[in-house]
Design an enzyme around this catalytic site. Structure first.
Site, PDB file in Angstrom:
ATOM      1  N   ASP A 104       0.869  -1.178   0.000  1.00  0.00           N
ATOM      2  CA  ASP A 104       0.000   0.000   0.000  1.00  0.00           C
ATOM      3  C   ASP A 104       0.910   1.233   0.000  1.00  0.00           C
ATOM      4  O   ASP A 104       1.431   1.612  -1.040  1.00  0.00           O
ATOM      5  CB  ASP A 104      -0.920  -0.092   1.237  1.00  0.00           C
ATOM      6  N   PHE A 153     -10.053   0.141   0.800  1.00  0.00           N
ATOM      7  CA  PHE A 153      -9.678  -0.798   1.846  1.00  0.00           C
ATOM      8  C   PHE A 153     -10.278  -2.163   1.559  1.00  0.00           C
ATOM      9  O   PHE A 153     -11.491  -2.314   1.439  1.00  0.00           O
ATOM     10  CB  PHE A 153     -10.114  -0.285   3.218  1.00  0.00           C
ATOM     11  N   VAL A 154      -9.418  -3.153   1.437  1.00  0.00           N
ATOM     12  CA  VAL A 154      -9.877  -4.498   1.100  1.00  0.00           C
ATOM     13  C   VAL A 154      -9.613  -5.457   2.258  1.00  0.00           C
ATOM     14  O   VAL A 154      -8.686  -5.267   3.036  1.00  0.00           O
ATOM     15  CB  VAL A 154      -9.208  -5.014  -0.188  1.00  0.00           C
TER      16      VAL A 154
HETATM   17  P1  XMP Z   1       1.736  -0.355   3.839  1.00  0.00           P
HETATM   18  O1  XMP Z   1       0.906   0.903   3.778  1.00  0.00           O
HETATM   19  O2  XMP Z   1       2.766  -0.306   4.914  1.00  0.00           O
HETATM   20  O3  XMP Z   1       0.695  -1.445   4.215  1.00  0.00           O
HETATM   21  O4  XMP Z   1       2.284  -0.720   2.472  1.00  0.00           O
HETATM   22  C1  XMP Z   1       1.100  -2.701   4.455  1.00  0.00           C
HETATM   23  C2  XMP Z   1       0.261  -3.389   5.495  1.00  0.00           C
HETATM   24  O5  XMP Z   1      -0.884  -2.633   5.892  1.00  0.00           O
HETATM   25  C3  XMP Z   1      -2.038  -3.409   5.853  1.00  0.00           C
HETATM   26  N1  XMP Z   1      -2.930  -2.866   4.791  1.00  0.00           N
HETATM   27  C4  XMP Z   1      -4.139  -3.265   4.532  1.00  0.00           C
HETATM   28  N2  XMP Z   1      -4.880  -4.209   5.136  1.00  0.00           N
HETATM   29  N3  XMP Z   1      -6.639  -3.796   3.637  1.00  0.00           N
HETATM   30  C5  XMP Z   1      -6.115  -4.447   4.673  1.00  0.00           C
HETATM   31  O6  XMP Z   1      -6.807  -5.325   5.213  1.00  0.00           O
HETATM   32  C6  XMP Z   1      -5.982  -2.814   2.973  1.00  0.00           C
HETATM   33  O7  XMP Z   1      -6.495  -2.240   2.011  1.00  0.00           O
HETATM   34  C7  XMP Z   1      -4.657  -2.554   3.466  1.00  0.00           C
HETATM   35  N4  XMP Z   1      -3.720  -1.676   3.079  1.00  0.00           N
HETATM   36  C8  XMP Z   1      -2.669  -1.916   3.917  1.00  0.00           C
HETATM   37  C9  XMP Z   1      -1.577  -4.809   5.545  1.00  0.00           C
HETATM   38  O8  XMP Z   1      -1.391  -5.521   6.734  1.00  0.00           O
HETATM   39  C10 XMP Z   1      -0.243  -4.647   4.887  1.00  0.00           C
HETATM   40  O9  XMP Z   1       0.684  -5.701   5.108  1.00  0.00           O
END
Ligand code: XMP
Length: 180
Positions: A104, A153-154
């Site tokens: 993300d 958000f998924v």
């Molecule tokens: P980042 O922002 O650090 O995100 O790249 C990595 C971690 O954040 C969680 N994450 C999500 N979890 N739906 C989720 O259920 C989402 O859309 C989402 N975006 C980020 C996830 O644990 C991931 O490893």
């Protein structure tokens, strides 16, 4: 859980199909590796992807884990990053494949990359099931990507909201009114 979901983005069949082709791609890359392969899932979101992916890799491997947390309580905004458990096991001079659920903002993977590099692996590659291309930083290299998804958000297939929905078999968009 069905009633908490506004729409299914990727079905379990599509996931299974893509995990098979990803497994083939990854197997080709590591086919000649003589240094020893360690798969490193980022807990907890990667657990289901990990379980399916490694069964598509007919390679001798070890599994180590790293556990990070970046979301506070129920909020979907990234909070302070916490290393709950650093890299388990000895990955020095091994080929390391990091496995994560979603790229993300990239904060999590950047931290994991730092932890892994510090442990002296022979090589480091990264596989993510999902990537949000609109947010993923261009300088953060990932080697294998299952699906690119829109910035929403998924949940499901290991991905949680407030630690729920990890067991939802498809990848789905949560009803916006449930997001606090
Ligand atoms: P980042 O922002 O650090 O995100 O790249 C990595 C971690 O954040 C969680 N994450 C999500 N979890 N739906 C989720 O259920 C989402 O859309 C989402 N975006 C980020 C996830 O644990 C991931 O490893």
């Amino acid at each position: 859980m069905d009633r908490d979901v506004s729409r299914v983005l990727i079905t379990r069949e599509q996931i299974a199909q893509r995990v098979r082709t990803l497994g083939a791609e990854i197997s080709t890359v590591y086919a000649d590796s003589s240094r020893g392969l360690t798969i490193l899932p980022v807990l907890s979101g990667a657990i289901i992807f990990l379980a399916d992916l490694i069964r598509e890799l007919p390679l001798k491997m070890k599994i180590a884990v790293v556990h990070l947390s970046s979301y506070r309580g129920t909020a979907t905004d990234p909070g302070e990053m916490r290393v709950i458990h650093g890299v388990s096991g000895d990955i020095r001079d091994r080929d390391v494949l990091i496995v994560d659920d979603i790229l993300d903002t990239g904060n999590t993977l950047r931290r994991v990359h730092g932890l892994v590099r510090g442990a002296g692996p022979a090589s480091m590659r990264t596989a993510v099931l999902l990537r949000k291309p609109s947010k993923a930083p261009a300088d953060l290299a990932v080697d294998f990507v299952g699906f690119d998804v829109e910035d929403q958000f998924v949940v499901g297939y290991g991905l949680d909201y407030d630690d729920h929905y990890r067991n939802y078999p498809d990848i789905a968009v949560l009803r916006p009114e449930l997001l606090k």
